[in-house]
Design an enzyme around this catalytic site. Structure first.
Site, PDB file in Angstrom:
ATOM      1  N   LYS A 137       0.900  -1.154  -0.157  1.00  0.00           N
ATOM      2  CA  LYS A 137      -0.060   0.226  -0.050  1.00  0.00           C
ATOM      3  C   LYS A 137       0.706   1.365  -0.051  1.00  0.00           C
ATOM      4  O   LYS A 137       0.659   2.077  -0.518  1.00  0.00           O
ATOM      5  CB  LYS A 137      -0.853  -0.038   1.450  1.00  0.00           C
ATOM      6  CG  LYS A 137      -2.180   0.845   1.125  1.00  0.00           C
ATOM      7  CD  LYS A 137      -2.791   1.124   2.612  1.00  0.00           C
ATOM      8  CE  LYS A 137      -4.063   0.167   2.360  1.00  0.00           C
ATOM      9  NZ  LYS A 137      -4.868   0.142   3.660  1.00  0.00           N
TER      10      LYS A 137
ATOM     11  N   GLU B   1     -13.741  10.342  14.537  1.00  0.00           N
ATOM     12  CA  GLU B   1     -14.186  10.666  13.081  1.00  0.00           C
ATOM     13  C   GLU B   1     -15.562  10.319  12.686  1.00  0.00           C
ATOM     14  O   GLU B   1     -16.139   9.241  12.806  1.00  0.00           O
ATOM     15  CB  GLU B   1     -13.028   9.939  12.398  1.00  0.00           C
ATOM     16  CG  GLU B   1     -13.200  10.646  10.819  1.00  0.00           C
ATOM     17  CD  GLU B   1     -12.844  11.905  10.885  1.00  0.00           C
ATOM     18  OE1 GLU B   1     -11.889  12.294  11.178  1.00  0.00           O
ATOM     19  OE2 GLU B   1     -13.952  12.773  10.357  1.00  0.00           O
ATOM     20  N   PHE B   2     -16.134  11.479  12.071  1.00  0.00           N
ATOM     21  CA  PHE B   2     -17.514  11.312  11.662  1.00  0.00           C
ATOM     22  C   PHE B   2     -17.424  11.385  10.123  1.00  0.00           C
ATOM     23  O   PHE B   2     -18.881  11.496   9.499  1.00  0.00           O
ATOM     24  CB  PHE B   2     -18.588  12.321  12.344  1.00  0.00           C
ATOM     25  CG  PHE B   2     -18.264  12.388  13.489  1.00  0.00           C
ATOM     26  CD1 PHE B   2     -19.199  11.396  14.403  1.00  0.00           C
ATOM     27  CD2 PHE B   2     -17.586  13.309  14.484  1.00  0.00           C
ATOM     28  CE1 PHE B   2     -19.227  11.329  15.854  1.00  0.00           C
ATOM     29  CE2 PHE B   2     -17.890  13.221  15.855  1.00  0.00           C
ATOM     30  CZ  PHE B   2     -18.576  12.221  16.456  1.00  0.00           C
TER      31      PHE B   2
ATOM     32  N   LYS C 124     -19.418   8.876  19.764  1.00  0.00           N
ATOM     33  CA  LYS C 124     -19.253   8.079  18.316  1.00  0.00           C
ATOM     34  C   LYS C 124     -19.831   6.990  18.393  1.00  0.00           C
ATOM     35  O   LYS C 124     -20.732   6.822  17.513  1.00  0.00           O
ATOM     36  CB  LYS C 124     -17.659   7.767  18.449  1.00  0.00           C
ATOM     37  CG  LYS C 124     -17.244   6.957  17.191  1.00  0.00           C
ATOM     38  CD  LYS C 124     -17.594   7.559  15.804  1.00  0.00           C
ATOM     39  CE  LYS C 124     -17.331   6.721  14.559  1.00  0.00           C
ATOM     40  NZ  LYS C 124     -17.227   7.325  13.467  1.00  0.00           N
TER      41      LYS C 124
ATOM     42  N   ASN D 212     -23.460   6.829  15.562  1.00  0.00           N
ATOM     43  CA  ASN D 212     -23.362   5.901  14.664  1.00  0.00           C
ATOM     44  C   ASN D 212     -24.732   4.963  14.878  1.00  0.00           C
ATOM     45  O   ASN D 212     -25.634   4.357  14.232  1.00  0.00           O
ATOM     46  CB  ASN D 212     -22.212   5.191  14.389  1.00  0.00           C
ATOM     47  CG  ASN D 212     -21.444   5.631  13.488  1.00  0.00           C
ATOM     48  OD1 ASN D 212     -21.596   6.879  12.949  1.00  0.00           O
ATOM     49  ND2 ASN D 212     -20.241   5.010  13.258  1.00  0.00           N
TER      50      ASN D 212
ATOM     51  N   GLY E 258     -35.147   1.226   2.186  1.00  0.00           N
ATOM     52  CA  GLY E 258     -34.657   0.585   1.171  1.00  0.00           C
ATOM     53  C   GLY E 258     -34.075  -0.786   1.756  1.00  0.00           C
ATOM     54  O   GLY E 258     -34.894  -1.143   2.650  1.00  0.00           O
TER      55      GLY E 258
ATOM     56  N   CYS F 243     -18.738   0.330   8.866  1.00  0.00           N
ATOM     57  CA  CYS F 243     -19.125   1.379   9.975  1.00  0.00           C
ATOM     58  C   CYS F 243     -20.235   0.929  10.978  1.00  0.00           C
ATOM     59  O   CYS F 243     -20.130   0.471  11.952  1.00  0.00           O
ATOM     60  CB  CYS F 243     -19.048   2.758   9.722  1.00  0.00           C
ATOM     61  SG  CYS F 243     -17.444   3.447   9.687  1.00  0.00           S
TER      62      CYS F 243
ATOM     63  N   LYS G 159     -20.573  -2.919  12.093  1.00  0.00           N
ATOM     64  CA  LYS G 159     -19.613  -3.168  13.077  1.00  0.00           C
ATOM     65  C   LYS G 159     -19.707  -2.387  14.270  1.00  0.00           C
ATOM     66  O   LYS G 159     -19.524  -2.957  15.505  1.00  0.00           O
ATOM     67  CB  LYS G 159     -18.430  -2.801  12.433  1.00  0.00           C
ATOM     68  CG  LYS G 159     -17.186  -2.672  13.225  1.00  0.00           C
ATOM     69  CD  LYS G 159     -15.881  -2.676  12.161  1.00  0.00           C
ATOM     70  CE  LYS G 159     -15.305  -1.123  12.176  1.00  0.00           C
ATOM     71  NZ  LYS G 159     -14.736  -0.639  13.180  1.00  0.00           N
TER      72      LYS G 159
ATOM     73  N   ARG H 255     -17.557  -3.660   1.631  1.00  0.00           N
ATOM     74  CA  ARG H 255     -17.833  -4.269   2.980  1.00  0.00           C
ATOM     75  C   ARG H 255     -19.132  -4.200   3.621  1.00  0.00           C
ATOM     76  O   ARG H 255     -19.619  -3.121   3.625  1.00  0.00           O
ATOM     77  CB  ARG H 255     -16.667  -3.676   3.823  1.00  0.00           C
ATOM     78  CG  ARG H 255     -15.236  -4.266   3.481  1.00  0.00           C
ATOM     79  CD  ARG H 255     -14.269  -3.270   4.290  1.00  0.00           C
ATOM     80  NE  ARG H 255     -14.286  -1.832   4.188  1.00  0.00           N
ATOM     81  CZ  ARG H 255     -13.587  -1.009   4.751  1.00  0.00           C
ATOM     82  NH1 ARG H 255     -12.681  -1.317   5.634  1.00  0.00           N
ATOM     83  NH2 ARG H 255     -13.527   0.501   4.641  1.00  0.00           N
TER      84      ARG H 255
END
Ligand code: UDX
Length: 435
Positions: free
Chosen positions: A41, A156-157, A209, A213, A258, A265, A268, A332
């Protein structure tokens, strides 16, 4: 013009969060080293080959590369040459739903051994509450000298597909720390973004966080449950969501019914929040239901297709859209994977097309499905088209042309992208979710 202080930063992890964070901080004028232990990478990044598709990311990397943005395999080099270290490594789910934090533990030990000057260590990866505490304990246990350090949580959002935009236009920045110095550094670092900064303790930042989510996932499952009732009652979930969203207390976002949420995210993080809540002594039943609704939503969609086509064996189904959402090639936990597997199990043959993730999908489905070159190639001689991702490209489809290519004009719209009446007027049979 106000001059902001710039810092030497190391971002550990060149995944979605890490690479975007590194590129964006360099764009703000900081010197950033992005470290990853994946040699391939880093070598590709040093040749300016991006490991994934994210709008605007490549542009930022090209602009800042070797001026303020550097890529390295050496954690040691990254640690020694920075004041701020962002930990943005993966925290993949384990079998029991908990997060695998082994990479964070290894990094904490490495940082402890290599402390050569004051460091602010910031956790960016999504981690269970109390991880910051553990990082601190680990560094204290392994550090070899008297050098000072601080820990902060700065969740982080950013959303895939709009991650660069989200970095520069955050709704809020959350900083959890018990150190005055850390608070000042992070306030300075983020000052150019002119966003509201919420300062709190580490555990609270971590819970923010989890809660954000999970709440968003709950909103999606709520509207998906309402969609099922709409199907039973003959109501229209799109109108219900529109009316709900106009109430400021509810808000209009994340009310699109839907085939459910996917991505690395929500599934998990929800699992991890359920796990940690239970471990701490609270059974978060509401979240179990959110998860259950999301999991059954995909099968619900397949059942609807079955109801229309009756027998799926030997039917050809065109799948348009594979990624878990538009503007990303990420597969994913994409709902498309389960849906295609259900259809294959019933004996259907699949021809699929996605504007960005055909290549990634080939690794999953091998030659069990046909990968089409474009929309029209995918739908040729199909018995039904399934829309699974709401790419802009699909919204411009020429349905008259499509109709001529199909064996039977049936559209299963897994993202409620289209208007039933308009398609029925054109002679299609339409399957929506709650509409
Ligand atoms: C999410 C959070 O939004 C972000 O703040 C966090 O940092 C990471 O997780 P992301 O996974 O990139 O971001 O995608 P998001 O846009 O939130 O969508 C997640 C899933 O929910 C997608 O599969 C999407 O299709 C689905 N979704 C979203 C719906 O089904 N309905 C909606 O109304 C909104």
């Amino acid at each position: 013009m106000k001059i902001y202080k710039n810092y030497n930063i190391t971002v550990i992890g060149a995944g979605h969060v890490g690479l975007v964070t590194a590129a964006c901080f360099s764009e703000l004028g900081n010197k950033v080293i992005c470290v990853d232990n994946d040699k391939n990478k880093i070598s590709k990044l040093n040749k300016l080959i991006m490991p994934f598709y994210e709008p605007d990311l490549e542009k930022l990397v090209l602009k800042n590369f070797k001026k303020r943005l550097f890529f390295s395999n050496s954690l040691d080099y990254g640690i020694r040459n920075s004041q701020i270290i962002f930990i943005a490594v993966g925290t993949p789910p384990k079998e029991d739903g908990s997060s695998d934090l082994s990479a964070i533990e290894i990094i904490s030990r490495e940082i402890a051994l290599k402390l050569n000057s004051y460091k602010l260590i910031v956790e960016k990866s999504t981690v269970p509450v109390q991880t910051g505490q553990k990082i601190k304990e680990t560094i204290l246990r392994y550090k070899k000298n008297n050098v000072e350090f601080d820990i902060a949580s700065n969740p982080e959002f950013l959303r895939e597909g709009s991650a660069v935009y989200d970095f520069f236009n955050p709704d809020r920045i959350v900083v959890g720390t018990d150190s005055k110095k850390a608070k000042e550094i992070l306030k300075n670092l983020y000052a150019p973004l002119k966003s509201k900064i919420i300062i709190t303790d580490i555990n609270t930042a971590e819970i923010i966080k989890h809660a954000s989510n999970s709440f968003l996932a709950a909103k999606i499952s709520f509207i998906n449950a309402v969609a099922r009732i709409c199907d039973l009652a003959g109501a229209n979930v799109k109108d219900v969501a529109y009316a709900l969203g106009l109430d400021k207390r509810i808000g209009k976002y994340f009310l699109d019914a839907g085939i459910g949420y996917g991505g690395f995210c929500f599934p998990k993080d929800l699992e991890a929040f359920l796990y940690i809540s239970k471990k701490l002594g609270y059974e978060f039943g509401l979240l179990s239901e959110v998860k259950k609704i999301n999991e059954t939503q995909k099968l619900y969609f397949v059942e609807k297709i079955k109801e229309k086509l009756w027998i799926l064996k030997d039917k050809k189904i065109a799948i348009l859209g594979l990624s878990f959402k538009p503007n990303t090639d990420d597969l994913r936990f994409a709902p498309s994977i389960d849906i295609i597997n259900y259809l294959l199990k019933e004996g259907a043959s699949i021809s699929a097309y996605d504007p960005k993730s055909n290549e990634a999908a080939k690794k999953i489905f091998k030659d069990n499905i046909y990968f089409a070159k474009n929309i029209y190639d995918a739908v040729k001689n199909s018995d039904c088209i399934c829309f699974l991702t709401e790419w802009e490209e699909f919204k411009k489809i020429d349905f008259k042309k499509i109709k001529k290519l199909l064996k039977t004009p049936i559209i299963a719209d897994g993202r409620n992208m289209f208007n039933r009446k308009e398609l029925e007027f054109l002679g299609f049979e339409y399957i929506g979710i709650g509409t």
